[in-house]
Design an enzyme around this catalytic site. Sequence first.
Site, mmCIF file in Angstrom:
data_model
loop_
_atom_site.group_PDB
_atom_site.id
_atom_site.type_symbol
_atom_site.label_atom_id
_atom_site.label_comp_id
_atom_site.label_asym_id
_atom_site.label_seq_id
_atom_site.Cartn_x
_atom_site.Cartn_y
_atom_site.Cartn_z
ATOM 1 N N CYS A 297 92.201 -2.738 43.184
ATOM 2 C CA CYS A 297 91.229 -1.669 42.587
ATOM 3 C C CYS A 297 92.092 -0.311 43.063
ATOM 4 O O CYS A 297 92.906 -0.493 44.375
ATOM 5 C CB CYS A 297 89.875 -1.806 43.127
ATOM 6 N N HIS B 233 78.939 -15.406 29.421
ATOM 7 C CA HIS B 233 79.934 -15.755 30.628
ATOM 8 C C HIS B 233 80.864 -14.424 30.934
ATOM 9 O O HIS B 233 82.096 -14.817 31.684
ATOM 10 C CB HIS B 233 80.559 -17.046 30.032
ATOM 11 N N ARG C 203 95.994 -17.295 30.741
ATOM 12 C CA ARG C 203 95.223 -17.207 29.829
ATOM 13 C C ARG C 203 94.902 -15.848 28.939
ATOM 14 O O ARG C 203 94.986 -15.790 27.787
ATOM 15 C CB ARG C 203 93.765 -17.781 30.044
HETATM 16 P P1 OAD Z 1 83.953 -26.849 25.179
HETATM 17 O O1 OAD Z 1 85.406 -27.026 25.201
HETATM 18 O O2 OAD Z 1 83.217 -27.756 26.158
HETATM 19 O O3 OAD Z 1 83.445 -27.316 23.826
HETATM 20 C C1 OAD Z 1 84.127 -27.032 22.501
HETATM 21 C C2 OAD Z 1 83.352 -27.628 21.473
HETATM 22 O O4 OAD Z 1 84.185 -27.142 20.241
HETATM 23 C C3 OAD Z 1 83.643 -29.283 21.181
HETATM 24 O O5 OAD Z 1 82.226 -29.635 21.075
HETATM 25 C C4 OAD Z 1 84.575 -29.307 20.067
HETATM 26 O O6 OAD Z 1 84.119 -30.451 19.516
HETATM 27 C C5 OAD Z 1 84.281 -28.147 19.288
HETATM 28 N N1 OAD Z 1 85.443 -27.675 18.414
HETATM 29 C C6 OAD Z 1 86.608 -27.800 18.524
HETATM 30 N N2 OAD Z 1 87.372 -27.095 17.559
HETATM 31 C C7 OAD Z 1 86.365 -26.833 16.608
HETATM 32 C C8 OAD Z 1 86.538 -26.351 15.511
HETATM 33 N N3 OAD Z 1 87.632 -25.565 14.777
HETATM 34 N N4 OAD Z 1 85.324 -25.689 14.848
HETATM 35 C C9 OAD Z 1 84.019 -26.168 15.155
HETATM 36 N N5 OAD Z 1 84.026 -26.752 16.441
HETATM 37 C C10 OAD Z 1 85.049 -27.132 17.209
HETATM 38 O O7 OAD Z 1 83.491 -25.353 25.092
HETATM 39 P P2 OAD Z 1 82.049 -24.574 25.537
HETATM 40 O O8 OAD Z 1 81.010 -25.557 24.924
HETATM 41 O O9 OAD Z 1 82.474 -23.211 24.848
HETATM 42 O O10 OAD Z 1 82.422 -21.802 31.204
HETATM 43 O O11 OAD Z 1 82.231 -24.629 27.282
HETATM 44 C C11 OAD Z 1 81.226 -24.124 27.503
HETATM 45 C C12 OAD Z 1 81.727 -23.511 29.045
HETATM 46 O O12 OAD Z 1 82.245 -24.657 29.730
HETATM 47 C C13 OAD Z 1 82.522 -22.451 28.890
HETATM 48 O O13 OAD Z 1 82.037 -21.158 28.632
HETATM 49 C C14 OAD Z 1 83.287 -22.438 30.300
HETATM 50 C C15 OAD Z 1 83.650 -24.029 30.188
HETATM 51 O O14 OAD Z 1 83.927 -24.350 31.529
HETATM 52 C C16 OAD Z 1 82.869 -21.417 32.238
HETATM 53 O O15 OAD Z 1 83.988 -21.296 32.396
HETATM 54 C C17 OAD Z 1 81.778 -21.189 33.216
#
Ligand code: OAD
Length: 237
Positions: free
Chosen positions: A145, A117, A68
């Site tokens: 480290c 996060h 990543r």
């Molecule tokens: P998600 O992958 O769950 O959701 C991404 C969101 O972005 C979805 O609702 C899509 O519809 C939307 N989306 C995609 N492309 C877009 C665009 N061009 N413009 C606007 N919206 C768009 O990601 P997060 O909600 O960030 O945590 O996920 C939350 C957490 O779950 C992350 O921080 C990570 C993950 O597991 C950890 O790793 C602890």
Amino acid sequence: MSLEAVRAILASARSIAVLTGAGISAESGVPTFRGPGGLWRDYRPEDLATPEAFARDPRLVWEWYDWRRRKIAEATPNLGHYALVTLEKRAPDLTLITQNVDGLHPLAGSRNLLEIHGSLWRTRCLSCHEVRDNRELLTRLPPRCACEGLLRPDVVWFGEPLPYELLKRSIRAVEGCNVMLVIGTSSLVQPAASMAGEALSRGTPVVEINLDPTPLSERATHFLQGKAGDILPRLIA
Ligand code: OAD
């Protein structure tokens, strides 16, 4: 819903809280977690993003983070990230809370930023606990480290609490704002997912920007459906 109405709300707000998720970086070529092409389609979080997974196989977890990091190292902020920088300069007070670990908000120039996060670009030593910036191309996995302790990515994994100070500042920003923007997050992962509900329960307008409806959309004061990189520049022009 007209962009005009949301523009007016933003223009008159003394204090703005913004919550972003992976969707805001999608147009920079960074994969989201859920939805088509999402990382959790091909990988299981319990194998890669928990403290147990790291204890079991630190090399495997690091291979995924290294992959990543290499991918994101080539990414640049998009118009959505930059629009939020413009809004921060213009607004009397703006706090940007992000669930993203990709570092694209700071790269774009956002200042009052809470990376709740963590960051892919920091490591933390499990022995001496030193946290440090780390953008190096990793040559040995798992990295170690200077004290020879095992390094981990300085991110929050499932089952881990958010850093207390960042959570406190996020809650303070949400409770004190006159409008909240929720951008590109599926609103499924806590505690970020409940922040918009907290604002709504105080009578604060919540504007959601997302490509698709989420569990928040029906409750949000305004739901603007589309790409963040398209809507945000038009909103903040
Ligand atoms: P998600 O992958 O769950 O959701 C991404 C969101 O972005 C979805 O609702 C899509 O519809 C939307 N989306 C995609 N492309 C877009 C665009 N061009 N413009 C606007 N919206 C768009 O990601 P997060 O909600 O960030 O945590 O996920 C939350 C957490 O779950 C992350 O921080 C990570 C993950 O597991 C950890 O790793 C602890």
